[in-house]
Design a protein around this motif. Structure first.
Motif, PDB file in Angstrom:
ATOM      1  N   LEU A 123      -1.336  10.034  -7.987  1.00  0.00           N
ATOM      2  CA  LEU A 123      -1.606   9.615  -6.620  1.00  0.00           C
ATOM      3  C   LEU A 123      -0.507   8.721  -6.058  1.00  0.00           C
ATOM      4  CD1 LEU A 123      -5.372   8.643  -7.032  1.00  0.00           C
ATOM      5  CD2 LEU A 123      -4.503  10.660  -5.824  1.00  0.00           C
ATOM      6  N   MET A 124      -0.257   8.881  -4.774  1.00  0.00           N
ATOM      7  CA  MET A 124       0.539   7.958  -3.977  1.00  0.00           C
ATOM      8  C   MET A 124      -0.358   7.397  -2.883  1.00  0.00           C
ATOM      9  SD  MET A 124       3.731   8.724  -1.361  1.00  0.00           S
ATOM     10  CE  MET A 124       4.923   9.211  -2.592  1.00  0.00           C
ATOM     11  N   VAL A 125      -0.398   6.072  -2.753  1.00  0.00           N
ATOM     12  CA  VAL A 125      -1.183   5.426  -1.695  1.00  0.00           C
ATOM     13  C   VAL A 125      -0.256   4.560  -0.871  1.00  0.00           C
ATOM     14  CG1 VAL A 125      -3.035   3.810  -1.155  1.00  0.00           C
ATOM     15  CG2 VAL A 125      -3.317   5.441  -3.032  1.00  0.00           C
ATOM     16  N   ARG A 126      -0.314   4.746   0.440  1.00  0.00           N
ATOM     17  CA  ARG A 126       0.496   3.956   1.363  1.00  0.00           C
ATOM     18  C   ARG A 126      -0.440   3.227   2.326  1.00  0.00           C
ATOM     19  NH1 ARG A 126       3.954   7.778   4.452  1.00  0.00           N
ATOM     20  NH2 ARG A 126       5.143   5.918   5.017  1.00  0.00           N
ATOM     21  N   PHE A 127      -0.269   1.915   2.419  1.00  0.00           N
ATOM     22  CA  PHE A 127      -1.052   1.078   3.314  1.00  0.00           C
ATOM     23  C   PHE A 127      -0.231   0.872   4.591  1.00  0.00           C
ATOM     24  CE2 PHE A 127      -2.210   0.099  -1.014  1.00  0.00           C
ATOM     25  CZ  PHE A 127      -3.585  -0.084  -0.996  1.00  0.00           C
ATOM     26  N   VAL A 128      -0.684   1.428   5.702  1.00  0.00           N
ATOM     27  CA  VAL A 128       0.031   1.266   6.966  1.00  0.00           C
ATOM     28  C   VAL A 128      -0.533   0.029   7.667  1.00  0.00           C
ATOM     29  CG1 VAL A 128       0.675   2.299   9.161  1.00  0.00           C
ATOM     30  CG2 VAL A 128       0.435   3.746   7.133  1.00  0.00           C
ATOM     31  N   LEU A 129       0.306  -0.992   7.790  1.00  0.00           N
ATOM     32  CA  LEU A 129      -0.100  -2.297   8.300  1.00  0.00           C
ATOM     33  C   LEU A 129       0.594  -2.626   9.610  1.00  0.00           C
ATOM     34  CD1 LEU A 129       0.378  -4.185   4.908  1.00  0.00           C
ATOM     35  CD2 LEU A 129      -1.818  -3.436   5.860  1.00  0.00           C
ATOM     36  N   ARG A 130      -0.025  -3.524  10.373  1.00  0.00           N
ATOM     37  CA  ARG A 130       0.598  -3.974  11.622  1.00  0.00           C
ATOM     38  C   ARG A 130       1.724  -4.962  11.352  1.00  0.00           C
ATOM     39  NH1 ARG A 130      -2.414  -7.070  16.591  1.00  0.00           N
ATOM     40  NH2 ARG A 130      -2.593  -8.661  14.962  1.00  0.00           N
ATOM     41  N   SER A 131       1.634  -5.710  10.250  1.00  0.00           N
ATOM     42  CA  SER A 131       2.653  -6.700   9.928  1.00  0.00           C
ATOM     43  C   SER A 131       2.706  -6.865   8.414  1.00  0.00           C
ATOM     44  CB  SER A 131       2.326  -8.045  10.591  1.00  0.00           C
ATOM     45  OG  SER A 131       1.256  -8.697   9.923  1.00  0.00           O
ATOM     46  N   THR A 132       3.524  -7.790   7.955  1.00  0.00           N
ATOM     47  CA  THR A 132       3.632  -8.058   6.517  1.00  0.00           C
ATOM     48  C   THR A 132       2.613  -9.106   6.047  1.00  0.00           C
ATOM     49  OG1 THR A 132       5.324  -9.745   6.924  1.00  0.00           O
ATOM     50  CG2 THR A 132       6.090  -7.483   6.522  1.00  0.00           C
ATOM     51  N   GLU A 133       1.728  -9.536   6.916  1.00  0.00           N
ATOM     52  CA  GLU A 133       0.807 -10.635   6.609  1.00  0.00           C
ATOM     53  C   GLU A 133      -0.020 -10.364   5.348  1.00  0.00           C
ATOM     54  OE1 GLU A 133      -3.056 -12.411   6.338  1.00  0.00           O
ATOM     55  OE2 GLU A 133      -2.789 -10.395   7.170  1.00  0.00           O
ATOM     56  N   ALA A 134      -0.419  -9.111   5.119  1.00  0.00           N
ATOM     57  CA  ALA A 134      -1.324  -8.802   4.016  1.00  0.00           C
ATOM     58  C   ALA A 134      -0.597  -8.338   2.753  1.00  0.00           C
ATOM     59  CB  ALA A 134      -2.323  -7.733   4.447  1.00  0.00           C
ATOM     60  N   VAL A 135       0.724  -8.280   2.773  1.00  0.00           N
ATOM     61  CA  VAL A 135       1.457  -7.718   1.637  1.00  0.00           C
ATOM     62  C   VAL A 135       1.218  -8.530   0.365  1.00  0.00           C
ATOM     63  CG1 VAL A 135       3.751  -7.223   0.699  1.00  0.00           C
ATOM     64  CG2 VAL A 135       3.192  -6.579   3.056  1.00  0.00           C
ATOM     65  N   ALA A 136       1.210  -9.845   0.465  1.00  0.00           N
ATOM     66  CA  ALA A 136       0.991 -10.684  -0.722  1.00  0.00           C
ATOM     67  C   ALA A 136      -0.372 -10.393  -1.346  1.00  0.00           C
ATOM     68  CB  ALA A 136       1.113 -12.159  -0.350  1.00  0.00           C
ATOM     69  N   ARG A 137      -1.395 -10.175  -0.524  1.00  0.00           N
ATOM     70  CA  ARG A 137      -2.720  -9.867  -1.056  1.00  0.00           C
ATOM     71  C   ARG A 137      -2.750  -8.484  -1.695  1.00  0.00           C
ATOM     72  NH1 ARG A 137      -4.011 -11.839   3.830  1.00  0.00           N
ATOM     73  NH2 ARG A 137      -5.057  -9.950   4.598  1.00  0.00           N
ATOM     74  N   LEU A 138      -2.011  -7.565  -1.122  1.00  0.00           N
ATOM     75  CA  LEU A 138      -1.911  -6.243  -1.733  1.00  0.00           C
ATOM     76  C   LEU A 138      -1.323  -6.347  -3.138  1.00  0.00           C
ATOM     77  CD1 LEU A 138      -0.583  -3.936   1.142  1.00  0.00           C
ATOM     78  CD2 LEU A 138      -2.839  -3.910   0.105  1.00  0.00           C
TER      79      LEU A 138
END
Length: 374
Positions: free
Chosen positions: A133-148
């Motif tokens: 599997l490949m999963v891509r999270f399309v986000l509005r900003s980088t705000e949630a990257v650390a939580r990812l």
């Protein structure tokens, strides 16, 4: 195929749901034959499973952190959950359910279209033929990257076949699926797509055929036509990650693939090197500019353009270039008809309807064109 979402009236994406698959295939085949006109030797349609065939899910994320929906939006902009869509293989369905839980765990606020608030816009899930599997999270900003990053190890424990994950940043409020910035979350950045004898490599933002089973048959058909023509030189324009070009490689044959995506070109080069395919080269650039800039045409050209088709400039070049044969694979009949009208000297000799999109009106057609000397 029966679909609870269709029966409940919450999703009408599959416009032919309820029509027998044999009837669907016959109707799509008839449309393809009518579009290309008389004088064509038609082969039997390429078919595959009528459900569980979509190797990629484009899931709109809506709802709330505590109760996210993964699917589509209704006319009012509210989320409609489609995590059990029958078009997805079991690996994608299982991933969708785990990802819904992950949204809550990682506190990923779904993007709300009416209010233009929130972070997570889409989840893009791709399954390889081997269920990696490949999963891509399309986000509005980088705000949630650390939580990812923090919670990703737990997700990978629950989805052990998850090999590639990334965050794509799409900041604008527009009907645009993804942005230019891709942030890797795993050491691996390419999904291995094993089709026929090749391990193709799929980077995050690269095109791949929707239906892996049917794509494998399509590649074999094109390779068989090319081998039958025995060209010394082949161009694959719009080559993507090299599916057609690499299947057409053979000793003594020079194959050139051209694609705008540098990542896709690099992936094709790595596949060619790993498979020890001599005589192949892949270039990043515009297909039309490449063709018009070369001093002489090849013996055969393979084209697999986007829905808009080749366009007047490239179709005009093919018409006047003197190239003897063209293999044209199209996912949009109107643009293919327009291109063929602009290339009257290159006429379809044999063709095949490729049933890439069951339950819908969409279809793929592949045709071997040969120059008719006047």
């Amino acid at each position: 195929m029966r679909c609870a979402y269709f029966d409940a009236g919450v999703c009408r994406s599959c416009t032919l749901m309820g029509t027998s698959y044999d009837r669907q295939v016959a109707d799509r085949d008839a449309r393809a034959r009518a579009a290309l006109g008389p004088g064509v030797d038609w082969l039997e349609p390429v078919t595959g499973p009528d459900h569980g065939y979509r190797n990629r899910a484009k899931l709109v994320v809506a709802g709330t952190v505590e109760a996210p929906t993964l699917g589509i939006l209704d006319e009012s902009g509210e989320g409609v959950d489609l995590t059990d869509c029958g078009l997805y293989p079991p690996s994608v369905v299982a991933a969708a359910h785990e990802l819904a839980r992950f949204v809550t765990l990682a506190r990923l606020t779904p993007y709300d279209v009416p209010s233009r608030a929130g972070e997570l816009k889409y989840l893009l899930v791709t399954a390889s033929p081997d269920d990696e599997l490949m999963v891509r999270f399309v986000l509005r900003s980088t705000e949630a990257v650390a939580r990812l990053r923090k919670h990703l190890p737990g997700l990978r424990e629950r989805l052990p076949r998850l090999t590639v994950a990334s965050a794509n940043i799409q900041p604008v409020h527009a009907a645009v699926l993804e942005g230019e910035q891709e942030i890797p979350l795993t050491s691996s950045t390419e999904l291995r797509m094993h089709l026929n004898h090749l391990d193709l490599r799929l980077p995050a933002r690269s095109f791949f055929q929707t239906n892996s089973v049917v794509a494998a048959a399509l590649y074999c058909q094109v390779a068989a036509w090319v081998d039958g023509c025995a060209p010394a030189t082949v161009w694959d324009l719009y080559c993507g990650v090299g599916g057609f070009a690499l299947h057409c490689a053979a000793p003594g044959r020079a194959v050139t693939g051209v694609e705008t995506s540098e990542a896709a070109v690099e992936a094709a080069r790595r596949t060619a090197a790993a498979a020890a395919l001599p005589g192949t080269r892949f270039l990043a650039g515009d297909a039309t500019a490449f063709a018009m800039g070369e001093p002489a045409p090849p013996d055969l050209v393979v084209v697999n353009p986007p829905r808009r088709g080749l366009g007047a400039e490239l179709a005009g070049w093919l018409e006047t270039s003197g190239v003897r044969r063209v293999v044209y694979s199209s996912c949009h009949l109107p643009s293919m008809e327009r291109d063929l009208a602009a290339m009257p000297s290159l006429r379809p000799r044999t063709a095949r309807m490729v049933d890439m999109f069951p339950q819908t009106a969409h279809l793929e057609v592949v045709a071997l064109l040969e120059r008719q000397d006047r």
